[in-house]
Design an enzyme around this catalytic site. Structure first.
Site, PDB file in Angstrom:
ATOM      1  N   GLU A  55       0.098   2.604  -2.771  1.00 60.30           N
ATOM      2  CA  GLU A  55       0.842   1.594  -3.532  1.00 60.30           C
ATOM      3  C   GLU A  55       2.234   1.324  -2.963  1.00 60.30           C
ATOM      4  O   GLU A  55       3.232   1.258  -3.682  1.00 60.30           O
ATOM      5  CB  GLU A  55       0.909   1.948  -5.022  1.00 60.30           C
ATOM      6  CG  GLU A  55       1.108   0.709  -5.885  1.00 60.30           C
ATOM      7  CD  GLU A  55       0.896   0.928  -7.377  1.00 60.30           C
ATOM      8  OE1 GLU A  55       1.787   0.542  -8.165  1.00 60.30           O
ATOM      9  OE2 GLU A  55      -0.170   1.455  -7.769  1.00 60.30           O
ATOM     10  N   TYR A  95      -0.503 -10.664  -3.946  1.00 63.20           N
ATOM     11  CA  TYR A  95      -0.300  -9.239  -4.241  1.00 63.20           C
ATOM     12  C   TYR A  95      -0.771  -8.400  -3.056  1.00 63.20           C
ATOM     13  O   TYR A  95      -1.938  -8.457  -2.674  1.00 63.20           O
ATOM     14  CB  TYR A  95      -1.051  -8.831  -5.507  1.00 63.20           C
ATOM     15  CG  TYR A  95      -0.812  -7.382  -5.880  1.00 63.20           C
ATOM     16  CD1 TYR A  95       0.246  -7.037  -6.707  1.00 63.20           C
ATOM     17  CD2 TYR A  95      -1.626  -6.367  -5.386  1.00 63.20           C
ATOM     18  CE1 TYR A  95       0.485  -5.714  -7.041  1.00 63.20           C
ATOM     19  CE2 TYR A  95      -1.391  -5.041  -5.713  1.00 63.20           C
ATOM     20  CZ  TYR A  95      -0.332  -4.724  -6.545  1.00 63.20           C
ATOM     21  OH  TYR A  95      -0.098  -3.411  -6.865  1.00 63.20           O
ATOM     22  N   GLU A  97      -0.451  -4.467  -0.877  1.00 63.30           N
ATOM     23  CA  GLU A  97      -0.056  -3.065  -0.794  1.00 63.30           C
ATOM     24  C   GLU A  97      -0.361  -2.550   0.611  1.00 63.30           C
ATOM     25  O   GLU A  97      -1.097  -3.175   1.367  1.00 63.30           O
ATOM     26  CB  GLU A  97      -0.826  -2.204  -1.802  1.00 63.30           C
ATOM     27  CG  GLU A  97      -0.512  -2.479  -3.252  1.00 63.30           C
ATOM     28  CD  GLU A  97      -1.278  -1.543  -4.187  1.00 63.30           C
ATOM     29  OE1 GLU A  97      -1.864  -0.555  -3.691  1.00 63.30           O
ATOM     30  OE2 GLU A  97      -1.286  -1.805  -5.397  1.00 63.30           O
ATOM     31  N   HIS A 152      -7.359   2.873  -2.906  1.00 62.33           N
ATOM     32  CA  HIS A 152      -6.708   2.588  -4.173  1.00 62.33           C
ATOM     33  C   HIS A 152      -7.502   1.448  -4.795  1.00 62.33           C
ATOM     34  O   HIS A 152      -7.346   0.296  -4.418  1.00 62.33           O
ATOM     35  CB  HIS A 152      -5.239   2.186  -3.995  1.00 62.33           C
ATOM     36  CG  HIS A 152      -4.548   1.860  -5.281  1.00 62.33           C
ATOM     37  ND1 HIS A 152      -3.424   1.075  -5.345  1.00 62.33           N
ATOM     38  CD2 HIS A 152      -4.839   2.217  -6.566  1.00 62.33           C
ATOM     39  CE1 HIS A 152      -3.054   0.952  -6.613  1.00 62.33           C
ATOM     40  NE2 HIS A 152      -3.902   1.642  -7.363  1.00 62.33           N
ATOM     41  N   ASP A 186      -6.483   7.095  -5.107  1.00 63.75           N
ATOM     42  CA  ASP A 186      -6.501   6.700  -6.515  1.00 63.75           C
ATOM     43  C   ASP A 186      -7.777   5.913  -6.772  1.00 63.75           C
ATOM     44  O   ASP A 186      -7.842   4.713  -6.554  1.00 63.75           O
ATOM     45  CB  ASP A 186      -5.251   5.859  -6.827  1.00 63.75           C
ATOM     46  CG  ASP A 186      -5.194   5.419  -8.287  1.00 63.75           C
ATOM     47  OD1 ASP A 186      -6.089   5.813  -9.067  1.00 63.75           O
ATOM     48  OD2 ASP A 186      -4.268   4.666  -8.637  1.00 63.75           O
ATOM     49  N   ASP A 231      -7.151  10.310  -9.758  1.00 64.44           N
ATOM     50  CA  ASP A 231      -7.123  10.630  -8.335  1.00 64.44           C
ATOM     51  C   ASP A 231      -8.213  11.644  -8.003  1.00 64.44           C
ATOM     52  O   ASP A 231      -8.413  12.608  -8.735  1.00 64.44           O
ATOM     53  CB  ASP A 231      -5.743  11.177  -7.961  1.00 64.44           C
ATOM     54  CG  ASP A 231      -4.647  10.195  -8.348  1.00 64.44           C
ATOM     55  OD1 ASP A 231      -4.351   9.314  -7.544  1.00 64.44           O
ATOM     56  OD2 ASP A 231      -4.118  10.303  -9.479  1.00 64.44           O
ATOM     57  N   HIS A 271       1.636   8.838 -11.465  1.00 63.21           N
ATOM     58  CA  HIS A 271       0.655   9.779 -10.927  1.00 63.21           C
ATOM     59  C   HIS A 271       1.364  10.999 -10.367  1.00 63.21           C
ATOM     60  O   HIS A 271       2.450  10.885  -9.789  1.00 63.21           O
ATOM     61  CB  HIS A 271      -0.135   9.152  -9.769  1.00 63.21           C
ATOM     62  CG  HIS A 271      -1.055   8.058 -10.160  1.00 63.21           C
ATOM     63  ND1 HIS A 271      -2.429   8.167 -10.130  1.00 63.21           N
ATOM     64  CD2 HIS A 271      -0.810   6.785 -10.572  1.00 63.21           C
ATOM     65  CE1 HIS A 271      -2.985   7.038 -10.494  1.00 63.21           C
ATOM     66  NE2 HIS A 271      -2.017   6.179 -10.770  1.00 63.21           N
TER      67      HIS A 271
END
Length: 285
Positions: A55, A95, A97, A152, A186, A231, A271
């Site tokens: 992230e 968006y 990451e 993720h 994740d 996770d 997390h």
């Protein structure tokens, strides 16, 4: 007080290999600019030999470099103790990451990297953030190389994406001559995102060659109001499985470690880091 605690946590130099993953929620310039938050992140990374960071949401591309500079400036053993490899910005529409691996150079080196193309005919764009796969050389452990597939998942598509990791494994296993695989990150594999009835439809879970080190009751969430095994770590390959003691699975609770309030801990992430340890190579005598 925090600085004193940090000085006690130099775990570098162990012959066994500690591998961790950490979803540092919305990691970017904001967190880099907060010294107390940055200290926790740096310490969480430095206690591992390899850290998968999830992230990273830094459009300017500066925060991760600053993190690496800060991490290496704190090293008490040698200059540039840690190196890294990072993916392109991944995601749909605006968006994005990044995945990154930070590793201790005396323990590991990168053999190759592979950005999974996510373009299987009839099943294109299965992942919101397609895995950035790295093949490491690990000469000091029982397995001399290992491949890490990071993920993720998008929470609303967790079932599909976890299942699709089976296809990623098959693709990578044909590309590289390694039998030692770790799939980690994740997964969002808990708390409503993966209903119990859906596990039977997930090949990564139903195929017995894959060993899930992390149970469904593991709690990797920071909030006391949630107990979620978001996770996960999954192993594939006989030697890889033998090289990891299931009891080595560890959730690093930085909230308790540093005496933080829940609000202070959530400023770092929602997390906790999840870690496993790969056994050191046996000496021949």
């Amino acid at each position: 007080m925090l600085s004193a605690l940090i000085l006690l946590l130099n775990l570098g130099g162990a012959a066994a290999l500690k591998i961790c993953s950490f979803n540092i929620k919305s990691f970017g310039e904001s967190k880099i600019s907060k010294p107390d938050v940055l200290d926790i992140i740096v310490e969480s990374i430095s206690r591992c030999d390899l850290m998968l960071v999830l992230e990273i949401k830094d459009a300017k591309g500066k925060a991760f470099d600053q993190l690496m500079t800060h991490l290496n400036s704190r090293s008490r053993t040698r200059a540039n103790e840690f190196s890294s490899v990072i993916s392109e910005r991944l995601g749909r529409k605006s968006y994005k990451e990044q995945y990154a691996f930070i590793y201790r150079q005396k323990m590991l080196s990168v053999k190759s990297v592979y950005q999974y193309p996510d373009a299987q005919t009839g099943d294109e764009d299965a992942f919101a953030r397609e895995p950035f796969v790295v093949w490491f050389s690990s000469p000091k452990t029982e397995v001399t190389d290992l491949v890490i597939i990071p993920i993720h998942t998008a929470p609303e598509a967790a079932v599909k994406e976890i299942d699709e990791l089976f296809d990623v494994y098959q693709n990578v296993s044909q590309l590289w001559p390694s039998d030692n695989f770790i799939i980690m990150g994740d997964f969002n594999a808990a708390c409503g995102y993966v209903p119990k009835r859906q596990w039977v439809n997930i090949r990564l879970r139903s195929e017995t060659e894959f060993v899930w080190l992390t149970g469904d009751k593991l709690d990797t969430s920071v909030k006391t109001s949630t107990k979620c095994a978001y996770d996960r770590v999954v192993l594939r390959g006989e030697k890889m499985i033998e090289a990891v003691n299931p009891e080595s699975v560890e959730v690093f609770n930085f909230k308790e470690e540093f005496g933080l309030t829940e609000r202070e801990a959530l400023a770092v992430s929602d997390h906790f880091p999840l870690c496993i340890t790969v056994n050191q190579a046996q000496t021949k005598g």
